[in-house]
Design an enzyme around this catalytic site. Structure first.
Site, PDB file in Angstrom:
ATOM      1  N   MET A   1      -0.854 -33.255  15.441  1.00  0.00           N
ATOM      2  CA  MET A   1      -0.154 -32.613  16.821  1.00  0.00           C
ATOM      3  C   MET A   1       0.703 -31.611  16.159  1.00  0.00           C
ATOM      4  O   MET A   1       2.077 -31.415  16.892  1.00  0.00           O
ATOM      5  CB  MET A   1       0.645 -33.657  17.391  1.00  0.00           C
ATOM      6  CG  MET A   1      -0.481 -34.897  17.759  1.00  0.00           C
ATOM      7  SD  MET A   1       0.327 -36.043  18.671  1.00  0.00           S
ATOM      8  CE  MET A   1       0.556 -37.220  17.289  1.00  0.00           C
TER       9      MET A   1
ATOM     10  N   LYS B   1      -3.982 -36.169  30.020  1.00  0.00           N
ATOM     11  CA  LYS B   1      -3.284 -35.401  30.808  1.00  0.00           C
ATOM     12  C   LYS B   1      -3.963 -34.665  31.980  1.00  0.00           C
ATOM     13  O   LYS B   1      -5.155 -34.339  32.000  1.00  0.00           O
ATOM     14  CB  LYS B   1      -2.921 -33.981  29.807  1.00  0.00           C
ATOM     15  CG  LYS B   1      -1.942 -34.272  28.866  1.00  0.00           C
ATOM     16  CD  LYS B   1      -1.129 -32.872  28.513  1.00  0.00           C
ATOM     17  CE  LYS B   1       0.072 -33.300  27.696  1.00  0.00           C
ATOM     18  NZ  LYS B   1      -0.251 -33.058  26.316  1.00  0.00           N
TER      19      LYS B   1
ATOM     20  N   ASP C   1      -8.807 -40.618  27.059  1.00  0.00           N
ATOM     21  CA  ASP C   1      -8.013 -39.493  27.181  1.00  0.00           C
ATOM     22  C   ASP C   1      -8.779 -38.294  26.618  1.00  0.00           C
ATOM     23  O   ASP C   1      -9.887 -38.324  26.310  1.00  0.00           O
ATOM     24  CB  ASP C   1      -6.473 -39.764  26.780  1.00  0.00           C
ATOM     25  CG  ASP C   1      -6.559 -40.361  25.476  1.00  0.00           C
ATOM     26  OD1 ASP C   1      -7.344 -39.861  24.557  1.00  0.00           O
ATOM     27  OD2 ASP C   1      -5.866 -41.332  25.365  1.00  0.00           O
TER      28      ASP C   1
HETATM   29  N1  SAH Z   1      -5.244 -41.333  16.630  1.00  0.00           N
HETATM   30  C1  SAH Z   1      -5.811 -39.969  16.014  1.00  0.00           C
HETATM   31  C2  SAH Z   1      -4.753 -39.044  16.265  1.00  0.00           C
HETATM   32  C3  SAH Z   1      -4.198 -38.953  17.569  1.00  0.00           C
HETATM   33  S1  SAH Z   1      -2.926 -37.622  17.589  1.00  0.00           S
HETATM   34  C4  SAH Z   1      -6.653 -39.764  15.054  1.00  0.00           C
HETATM   35  O1  SAH Z   1      -6.813 -40.880  14.168  1.00  0.00           O
HETATM   36  O2  SAH Z   1      -7.041 -38.739  14.477  1.00  0.00           O
HETATM   37  C5  SAH Z   1      -3.818 -36.349  18.191  1.00  0.00           C
HETATM   38  C6  SAH Z   1      -4.079 -35.363  17.180  1.00  0.00           C
HETATM   39  O3  SAH Z   1      -4.935 -35.791  16.335  1.00  0.00           O
HETATM   40  C7  SAH Z   1      -4.390 -33.757  17.831  1.00  0.00           C
HETATM   41  O4  SAH Z   1      -3.018 -33.320  17.973  1.00  0.00           O
HETATM   42  C8  SAH Z   1      -4.847 -33.459  16.449  1.00  0.00           C
HETATM   43  O5  SAH Z   1      -3.953 -32.859  15.599  1.00  0.00           O
HETATM   44  C9  SAH Z   1      -5.542 -34.363  15.979  1.00  0.00           C
HETATM   45  N2  SAH Z   1      -7.070 -34.409  16.278  1.00  0.00           N
HETATM   46  C10 SAH Z   1      -7.737 -35.368  17.088  1.00  0.00           C
HETATM   47  N3  SAH Z   1      -8.933 -35.139  17.074  1.00  0.00           N
HETATM   48  C11 SAH Z   1      -9.189 -33.957  16.183  1.00  0.00           C
HETATM   49  C12 SAH Z   1     -10.363 -33.204  16.149  1.00  0.00           C
HETATM   50  N4  SAH Z   1     -11.754 -33.446  16.575  1.00  0.00           N
HETATM   51  N5  SAH Z   1     -10.018 -32.053  15.243  1.00  0.00           N
HETATM   52  C13 SAH Z   1      -8.798 -31.799  14.847  1.00  0.00           C
HETATM   53  N6  SAH Z   1      -7.914 -32.483  15.068  1.00  0.00           N
HETATM   54  C14 SAH Z   1      -7.681 -33.684  15.750  1.00  0.00           C
END
Ligand code: SAH
Length: 463
Positions: free
Chosen positions: A386, A273, A251
């Site tokens: 998020m 999305k 995704d």
């Molecule tokens: N499983 C993921 C989180 C999924 S929820 C993890 O462990 O990181 C999705 C959220 O993760 C996004 O809205 C953002 O807040 C954060 N996120 C994921 N990748 C990111 C990145 N490269 N930089 C900043 N925030 C990130």
């Protein structure tokens, strides 16, 4: 892609070299090693070329290059003279005749260029920098030389010897691939490198005679965390599974750089999305995983960050467990950890924070469901996943429940990637600063005194 890579079978094929010096010799040796029927045009030959000529390994046309020499169906021509005008003429004539041509170290006058090679015949690694920086290719070659044991040639030869038997015993290509993946990721390659070729041949032959396509074709799902987006932060396990998958579900959070490392032939299914902004609903993803695994496929479910941190990974494997499907979960670096390190903001610190809490700013039924009184302890760091869309509400609620207005905050967007962006602010001013900075997702918010450390510990001087 500036050049199309290929390996050419030149056995008995007529090839021409223009030139009789050291460079011509180097190219002649390579072409002869590839079995070419080699001829050479040059007024004089150096001693080694002379010896090759005298032993009948190549045909020599003594004299300068003339266009009529191209009036034959050469497979390819290499112009290896130090005379730019000759190279240009050979190039022009060969192009007109539709013959593949290379002028050594002169990409302008080449239809093909030759790569740097690591020769473990029949295994061959070829690399190119598009003619741009040969030194870079050479450096990489030195590293790869060290990395690829010399025994790889024996291993490749053994595998190709056993190919007909494998085809006979395992007619199904997927079962065959799974068989080889299993063999090659086990202890046998090391034994080949140690010289036990005969014993290993026998073991693989026995394994092939006993191989059962139905168990080899048993599907499985690998729920794999791909980290925050920088490919250097993948785990070895993630990379290995990415290179073995039959099909990949991914995704938005999985970066393009990471998708580049997935096995080229794997089917890719995007479940994020779409342009109409609707993700594939979670229960449809869960069912798709089950269906693909039941077809006998090795399914890679690639997730951003860690699969068990705000990743709904638990729901996906619950469905697999219920359907009796084999699965494995591989952790990834969660984006809070990536953002923390790459923005120089330790999440805990003896002087500033004794604990850290990860929360999600995602709304459920219009409400952010957070236990606000628990998040206002000044000696605790809070990381909001998020949370960008709801940032003004989150800041207001924290202030309302008693967290200081001047608590430092950091928004880290695209953490760990080349386009990482860090915006330092305070709880009170974050909503305005956020609007001004034009932050694009994915981004997370770090709240707490540890953010002060960014000023001295930031080592990555992006924004
Ligand atoms: N499983 C993921 C989180 C999924 S929820 C993890 O462990 O990181 C999705 C959220 O993760 C996004 O809205 C953002 O807040 C954060 N996120 C994921 N990748 C990111 C990145 N490269 N930089 C900043 N925030 C990130």
């Amino acid at each position: 892609m500036d050049y199309f890579p290929l390996f050419l079978d030149l056995q008995q094929q007529p090839c021409l070299i223009v030139g009789g010096g050291d460079i011509a010799l180097r190219k002649a040796r390579l072409l002869l090693a590839a079995g070419a029927a080699l001829e050479l045009v040059a007024p004089t030959l150096n001693a080694e070329l002379q010896a090759l000529h005298e032993s009948g390994k190549l045909v020599w046309h003594a004299g300068v290059y003339t266009p009529d020499q191209l009036a034959r169906n050469w497979r390819l021509i290499i112009s290896a003279t130090d005379d730019a005008a000759v190279n240009a003429a050979v190039f022009r004539d060969a192009e007109a005749a539709g013959i593949l041509v290379n002028s050594v170290d002169d990409p302008q006058h080449s239809r093909f260029i030759t790569p740097a090679i690591i020769d473990r015949s029949p295994l061959m690694v070829a690399l190119s920098t598009g003619g741009g920086v040969p030194v870079l290719a050479r450096q990489l070659r030195a590293q790869l030389e060290a990395l690829i044991p010399h025994g790889y040639g024996d291993l490749a030869r053994l595998a190709s010897e056993l190919r007909p038997l494998a085809k006979e015993k395992l007619p199904d290509p997927a079962a065959r691939r799974h068989f080889w993946e299993h063999i090659l990721s086990g202890p046998l390659p090391d034994r080949v490198f140690a010289g036990e070729v005969t014993a290993v041949r026998e073991e693989i032959t026995t394994a092939l005679r006993q191989a059962d396509s139905s168990t080899l074709k048993r599907g499985a799902v690998y729920l794999v965390g791909s980290g925050p987006g920088n490919p250097d932060l993948l785990t070895f396990r993630a990379l290995r599974l990415m290179q073995q998958a039959d099909v990949v579900l991914y995704d938005n959070l999985v970066s393009a750089d990471i998708m580049e490392l997935v096995r080229r032939d794997a089917e890719r299914i995007y479940v994020g999305k779409k342009s109409n902004n609707h993700a594939l609903p979670q229960d449809e993803i869960n069912q798709l995983l089950v269906k693909l695994a039941q077809q006998g496929q090795k399914v890679l479910r690639l997730k951003g960050g860690d699969p068990f941190i705000f990743g709904r990974g638990g729901e996906e494997i619950a469905e697999l467990a219920a359907a009796g499907i084999d699965f494995e979960v591989v952790p990834g670096i969660t984006s809070a950890a990536g953002a923390s390190c790459y923005a120089g903001i330790p999440l805990t610190h003896r002087d500033f924070a004794q604990s850290v809490t990860f929360v999600t700013g995602h709304r459920r039924d219009g409400e952010i469901e957070l236990d606000w009184p628990r998040l206002v302890n000044p000696s605790e760091t809070v990381v909001v996943y998020m949370g960008v869309a709801q940032a003004p509400t989150i800041c207001a609620k924290l202030i309302e429940h008693g967290r200081a207005v001047d608590t430092p905050t950091a928004i880290v967007a695209n953490a760990t990637r080349a386009d990482q962006q860090v915006v330092i602010s305070t709880l009170g001013s974050l909503p305005d600063d956020l609007a001004q900075a034009g932050i694009k997702p994915p981004a997370l918010i770090i709240i707490g005194d540890v953010v002060k450390l960014h000023a001295t510990l930031n080592w990555r001087h992006t924004q």
